[in-house]
Design an enzyme around this catalytic site. Structure first.
Site, short mmCIF file in Angstrom:
data_model
loop_
_atom_site.label_atom_id
_atom_site.label_comp_id
_atom_site.label_asym_id
_atom_site.label_seq_id
_atom_site.Cartn_x
_atom_site.Cartn_y
_atom_site.Cartn_z
CG ASP A 311 -1.85 1.43 1.39
OD1 ASP A 311 -2.68 1.62 0.59
OD2 ASP A 311 -1.21 2.15 2.22
CD GLU A 315 -0.69 11.06 4.83
OE1 GLU A 315 -0.77 12.06 5.32
OE2 GLU A 315 -1.17 9.98 5.15
CE1 TYR A 383 -8.23 9.40 7.86
CE2 TYR A 383 -9.95 7.93 7.77
CZ TYR A 383 -8.51 7.95 7.68
OH TYR A 383 -7.61 7.04 7.07
#
Length: 541
Positions: A311, A315, A383
């Site tokens: 994965d 960011e 979120y």
């Protein structure tokens, strides 16, 4: 709005298992309220049963209670989404406190794993009324997978071992949960807790967070937690202690044991996160070399059987996180392409990405749609949109499902991110909705409704401004909802977080949008009996 911000701060889906066998159903009725016991899987020495309560009346039922006996040789070893007690072979199942009533025509499902072959319950009553009985017809098609169990079968299941190739991105909904490697320290959360909470039976995939990307290469994040820490029998997932000379210990070995006990589970090694995304910039300069390093690490012979893929938690590509990246809009697509080429078509390759749905925001900075053909799915981190990183407020739910009047930033909500990604060509069934198992809060707040001013971050167990759901549900119970999520004001503190009820609403949204399932950050924030995972599993159906 960075989920992995907690990587720095703390360091200090679900879906029923897909089965090949035709389910065998036994129904009992009490007037127009019925209970159906469905054999989901049966491997001889154990089985999985799905129980559905259906309200066929014209009025809502606020509670339900099922009593039944199991024939000799069959017992319940674990259950989820219902409170089950027993006396000998007599069982009582009642509605969990978080589960709402059942509207006319609606139904609610819970499930259990049992020892021995599936046998129809006897002497069943529902809400005190006698139920009829029935005997399931024999099945001639053996299941091809072994269902989840809380304790390993007394003998190995006599079925063909599950294939090493992950299933294609079709079929059942995915429930994907993060396991944070540093949780084994101060949080005292270990792989064993995934099993004892009942969460292992409800998860389809675990994301192990995080591996490092320093120098544009995949590398170990924490060798002690990953594969060196010795586990005692009491702390080990299977009750067997590590020995000083065994070749693999730590969480990797515990995950191996968890998979042996739950053959449906897949584990994916996640790299990057808020703290360790800086190396992706260098990785983008030579994607093939990066992919080679990642493959060699994930497929290291010591733990190759533990992981089913990789994965990428970058960011953020061509945008700013802890550091800024200027690799261009194609960098992410090129890295993913190299990983798919190296890992092959059978491995899982996934990515957690920004959920910034604003015009010209982080989703617009990168060609995510161009990468989707090489990804099994994408996880927009819906979120951390708002929080006490804006110390003065305004107070706002950190994971709003939709926009609302007064939202501090347009495009900062789950639906905006999902719609933008879909409009760019990302298939809905390759998108998972993100859920936070924690709240974000402010202090110095006088206004109960969202939009109030604050003086700073509310106190938290590990870091100001952040608290686990399992704590907040008791210390600051939700008093209101807005934009599909909950909030509460307790004294001068104001918190927003998801509850089983709001998660159910979000799962309805995910189903209506045709999404591939849901994922969450992270396992240790849930209650010891997995309330939030239960809500995800029940909501996805």
């Amino acid at each position: 709005m960075k989920r992995s911000l907690r990587r720095a701060l703390w360091a200090g889906a679900v879906v029923a298992v897909t089965v090949a066998a035709v389910p065998v159903t036994t129904a009992f009725g009490a007037g127009t309220v019925t209970t159906t016991f469905t054999r989901a899987q049966d491997w001889g020495t154990g089985h999985e049963t799905r129980v559905t309560v259906t309200n066929g009346s014209s009025a809502a039922i606020s509670t339900w209670r099922i009593e039944f006996d199991l024939p000799s040789g069959t017992t319940i070893s674990s259950a989820w989404d219902a409170d089950v007690t027993s006396s000998g072979n007599h069982y009582v199942a009642v509605k969990k406190s978080w589960a709402g009533g059942i509207a006319p025509g609606a139904s609610f499902s819970w499930g259990y794993n049992g020892t021995g072959a599936f046998k129809a319950p006897l002497n069943c009553t529902i809400n005190g009324a006698a139920c009829g009985g029935g005997t399931p017809p024999p099945t001639t098609t053996p299941p091809t997978t072994t269902p989840p169990t809380t304790t390993p079968p007394t003998t190995p299941p006599p079925t063909t071992p599950p294939p090493t190739t992950p299933p294609p991105n079709t079929g059942g909904k995915k429930v994907v949960g993060y396991f944070a490697e540093w949780g084994v320290y101060g949080r005292n959360y270990h792989v064993k807790n995934i099993q004892t909470s009942g969460s292992a039976a409800k998860l389809t995939h675990i994301l192990y967070a995080f591996g490092n990307t320093t120098g544009g290469r995949c590398s170990i994040g924490d060798s002690y937690a990953d594969y060196e820490k010795a586990y005692t029998a009491a702390d080990s997932v299977d009750g067997v202690a590590d020995t000083w000379d065994q070749p693999l210990r730590g969480s990797f070995n515990q995950l191996r044991k968890l998979k042996q006990m739950n053959p449906h589970l897949k584990v994916i090694w996640s790299f990057g996160g808020w703290t360790w995304s800086g190396g992706f910039t260098q990785a983008a300069q030579n994607p093939a070399a990066f992919a080679e390093s990642c493959y060699n690490l994930v497929e290291d012979p010591r733990w190759a059987d533990v992981f089913d893929g990789i994965d990428v938690d970058w960011e953020y590509p061509n945008a700013c996180g802890l550091t800024c990246d200027t690799s261009g809009p194609n960098a992410f697509k090129n890295v993913i392409s190299a990983l798919r080429s190296k890992f092959g078509s059978s491995a899982l390759v996934t990515a957690a990405i920004t959920a910034d749905g604003s015009n010209g925001g982080k989703i617009d900075a990168t060609d995510y749609a161009g990468a989707i053909g090489n990804l099994n799915w994408l996880m927009p981190m819906t979120y951390d949109y708002f929080g006490a990183f804006a110390a003065q407020g305004p107070t706002a739910p950190h994971s709003p499902l939709t926009s609302y009047t007064g939202i501090p930033q347009q495009g900062f909500n789950s639906d905006a991110a999902i719609q933008k990604l879909k409009s760019k060509g990302v298939p809905a069934n390759k998108l998972l909705l993100g859920i936070g198992f924690y709240g974000r809060g402010w202090t110095g707040v006088t206004q109960a409704a969202p939009g109030g001013s604050a003086t700073g971050a509310a106190p938290g167990t590990y870091e100001a401004g952040i608290e686990d759901y399992k704590v907040l549900k008791n210390t600051c119970p939700a008093t209101g909802t807005i934009a599909g999520t909950a909030y509460a004001k307790c004294g001068s503190n104001w918190w927003s977080y998801d509850t089983p009820s709001t998660i159910n609403g979000k799962m309805t949204y995910a189903n209506n949008q045709g999404l591939g399932g849901a994922f969450f950050w992270e396992l240790s924030g849930d209650t010891s009996n997995g309330e939030l995972i239960g809500a995800i599993k029940g909501g996805l159906g």
